[in-house]
Structures are given as structure tokens and as C-alpha cells.
Design a protein around this motif. Structure first.
Motif, PDB file in Angstrom:
ATOM      1  N   ALA A   1       0.871  -1.430  -0.056  1.00 21.29           N
ATOM      2  CA  ALA A   1       0.178  -0.210   0.055  1.00 21.29           C
ATOM      3  C   ALA A   1       0.674   1.281  -0.095  1.00 21.29           C
ATOM      4  N   ALA A   2       1.894   1.336   0.641  1.00 24.32           N
ATOM      5  CA  ALA A   2       2.870   2.463   0.830  1.00 24.32           C
ATOM      6  C   ALA A   2       3.716   2.688  -0.423  1.00 24.32           C
ATOM      7  N   GLN A   3       3.793   1.726  -1.613  1.00 24.41           N
ATOM      8  CA  GLN A   3       4.605   1.760  -2.603  1.00 24.41           C
ATOM      9  C   GLN A   3       3.696   2.611  -3.565  1.00 24.41           C
ATOM     10  N   PRO A   4       4.602   3.339  -4.534  1.00 25.62           N
ATOM     11  CA  PRO A   4       3.789   4.229  -5.601  1.00 25.62           C
ATOM     12  C   PRO A   4       2.816   3.242  -6.354  1.00 25.62           C
ATOM     13  N   GLY A   5       1.588   3.680  -6.593  1.00 27.24           N
ATOM     14  CA  GLY A   5       0.474   2.859  -7.153  1.00 27.24           C
ATOM     15  C   GLY A   5       0.138   1.876  -6.286  1.00 27.24           C
ATOM     16  N   SER A   6       0.528   1.647  -5.220  1.00 35.53           N
ATOM     17  CA  SER A   6       0.011   0.651  -4.332  1.00 35.53           C
ATOM     18  C   SER A   6       0.284  -0.650  -5.044  1.00 35.53           C
ATOM     19  N   GLU A   7       1.571  -1.005  -5.604  1.00 34.74           N
ATOM     20  CA  GLU A   7       2.008  -2.261  -6.345  1.00 34.74           C
ATOM     21  C   GLU A   7       3.304  -2.533  -5.997  1.00 34.74           C
ATOM     22  N   ALA A   8       3.719  -3.830  -6.082  1.00 35.38           N
ATOM     23  CA  ALA A   8       5.113  -4.317  -5.897  1.00 35.38           C
ATOM     24  C   ALA A   8       5.464  -5.402  -6.316  1.00 35.38           C
ATOM     25  N   CYS A   9       6.781  -5.521  -6.979  1.00 34.47           N
ATOM     26  CA  CYS A   9       7.219  -6.770  -7.393  1.00 34.47           C
ATOM     27  C   CYS A   9       7.324  -7.864  -6.273  1.00 34.47           C
ATOM     28  N   VAL A  10       6.993  -9.203  -6.376  1.00 35.64           N
ATOM     29  CA  VAL A  10       7.441 -10.075  -5.426  1.00 35.64           C
ATOM     30  C   VAL A  10       9.133  -9.862  -5.207  1.00 35.64           C
ATOM     31  N   CYS A  11       9.799  -9.655  -6.057  1.00 34.70           N
ATOM     32  CA  CYS A  11      11.247  -9.657  -6.032  1.00 34.70           C
ATOM     33  C   CYS A  11      11.657  -8.582  -4.917  1.00 34.70           C
ATOM     34  N   ASN A  12      10.785  -7.677  -4.487  1.00 34.69           N
ATOM     35  CA  ASN A  12      11.207  -6.523  -3.514  1.00 34.69           C
ATOM     36  C   ASN A  12      10.086  -6.968  -2.122  1.00 34.69           C
ATOM     37  N   LEU A  13       9.760  -7.996  -1.961  1.00 31.52           N
ATOM     38  CA  LEU A  13       9.011  -7.921  -0.918  1.00 31.52           C
ATOM     39  C   LEU A  13       9.712  -8.859   0.335  1.00 31.52           C
ATOM     40  N   THR A  14      10.696  -9.711   0.065  1.00 27.38           N
ATOM     41  CA  THR A  14      11.354 -10.500   0.902  1.00 27.38           C
ATOM     42  C   THR A  14      11.902  -9.780   1.986  1.00 27.38           C
ATOM     43  N   ALA A  15      12.623  -8.985   1.406  1.00 29.22           N
ATOM     44  CA  ALA A  15      13.487  -8.108   2.446  1.00 29.22           C
ATOM     45  C   ALA A  15      12.901  -7.262   3.528  1.00 29.22           C
ATOM     46  N   PRO A  16      11.733  -6.587   3.172  1.00 26.17           N
ATOM     47  CA  PRO A  16      11.010  -5.820   4.258  1.00 26.17           C
ATOM     48  C   PRO A  16      10.471  -6.697   5.271  1.00 26.17           C
ATOM     49  N   VAL A  17      10.004  -8.007   4.893  1.00 30.15           N
ATOM     50  CA  VAL A  17       9.433  -8.955   5.823  1.00 30.15           C
ATOM     51  C   VAL A  17      10.337  -9.747   6.690  1.00 30.15           C
ATOM     52  N   GLY A  18      11.651  -9.829   5.926  1.00 30.79           N
ATOM     53  CA  GLY A  18      12.445 -10.786   6.495  1.00 30.79           C
ATOM     54  C   GLY A  18      12.250 -12.374   6.365  1.00 30.79           C
ATOM     55  N   LEU A  19      11.367 -12.589   5.445  1.00 32.62           N
ATOM     56  CA  LEU A  19      10.907 -13.920   5.134  1.00 32.62           C
ATOM     57  C   LEU A  19      11.685 -14.569   3.708  1.00 32.62           C
ATOM     58  N   SER A  20      11.878 -15.600   3.672  1.00 33.11           N
ATOM     59  CA  SER A  20      12.130 -16.456   2.640  1.00 33.11           C
ATOM     60  C   SER A  20      11.170 -16.258   1.257  1.00 33.11           C
ATOM     61  N   GLN A  21      11.531 -16.189   0.075  1.00 27.74           N
ATOM     62  CA  GLN A  21      10.977 -16.172  -1.253  1.00 27.74           C
ATOM     63  C   GLN A  21       9.543 -17.094  -1.104  1.00 27.74           C
ATOM     64  N   PRO A  22       9.708 -18.094  -0.968  1.00 30.34           N
ATOM     65  CA  PRO A  22       8.695 -19.285  -0.857  1.00 30.34           C
ATOM     66  C   PRO A  22       7.645 -18.778   0.047  1.00 30.34           C
ATOM     67  N   THR A  23       7.992 -18.569   1.223  1.00 33.67           N
ATOM     68  CA  THR A  23       7.212 -18.227   2.315  1.00 33.67           C
ATOM     69  C   THR A  23       6.194 -16.838   2.108  1.00 33.67           C
ATOM     70  N   VAL A  24       7.019 -15.824   1.310  1.00 33.78           N
ATOM     71  CA  VAL A  24       6.454 -14.529   0.885  1.00 33.78           C
ATOM     72  C   VAL A  24       5.319 -15.139  -0.044  1.00 33.78           C
TER      73      VAL A  24
END
Length: 103
Positions: free
Chosen positions: A37-60
Motif C-alpha cells: 500500500a505504501a508503494q507508488p501505485g500501491s503495487e510491488a514486485c514479489v522480488c522486492n517483498l522478501t527483505a522488508p518482511v525478513g522471510l524467504s521467497q517461498p514463504t512470502v
């Protein structure tokens, strides 16, 4: 869907609301929703979502699938990556159901 304070929920309404609340009642999923929601256009690539939550890619990916299946997120394949976007109307519906109607 009426608000909880306007009228008693029908069985089907209560079950649908409970299912959605179960999906978002997870800290990782709430953080993913907030980050997207905080990203421009309220969208994000899955490739950018693992680091912010500190979880592995399969878990995300698992959490994102649940959020997509529940109607909170949209997904779009762009080449190799999947982009997720927030469906504001889904959160607006939740907010309106939980609202007391007074501001």
C-alpha cells in the motif's frame, strides 16, 4: 454487507467476513499489505517483498497467494516476475463492515 452494528450478520456473511479476517490476521500478511500500500501505485514486485518482511521467497509467495485468493491483492505476471497490487475496495469493504457508522 451491513456493518456489524446495523444488523445481525447472516450466516453466509459472517463466514465470508471471518475467512477474510483469518487471512489478514497474520503479522507477515499485514506487513505485506502495508508495504504494498505504501508503494507508488500501491503495487510491488514479489522480488522486492522478501527483505522488508525478513522471510524467504517461498514463504512470502505463500502469503501473497493467500492474500490474492482472498481478494485483497491483484497479481500480474510481467516477464519473469509477478507484481502485486492492493485492491482498495477490499479493504474499504472490511473497514465499512467493522465501522460503527459514527465519525
Amino acid at each position: 454487507c451491513p456493518t456489524l452494528v446495523e444488523a445481525p450478520l447472516a450466516q453466509a456473511e459472517a463466514e465470508a467476513l471471518a475467512a477474510t479476517l483469518r487471512v489478514i490476521a497474520d503479522p507477515a500478511r499485514l506487513r505485506l499489505i502495508s508495504f504494498i500500500a505504501a508503494q507508488p501505485g500501491s503495487e510491488a514486485c514479489v522480488c522486492n517483498l522478501t527483505a522488508p518482511v525478513g522471510l524467504s521467497q517461498p514463504t512470502v509467495s505463500h502469503h501473497l497467494k493467500l492474500l490474492h485468493d482472498s481478494g485483497i491483492l491483484d497479481r500480474e505476471q510481467r516477464g519473469r516476475w509477478v507484481h502485486y497490487s492492493l485492491r482498495p475496495e477490499a479493504l474499504d469493504l472490511l473497514a465499512s463492515v467493522l465501522s460503527t457508522g459514527s465519525a
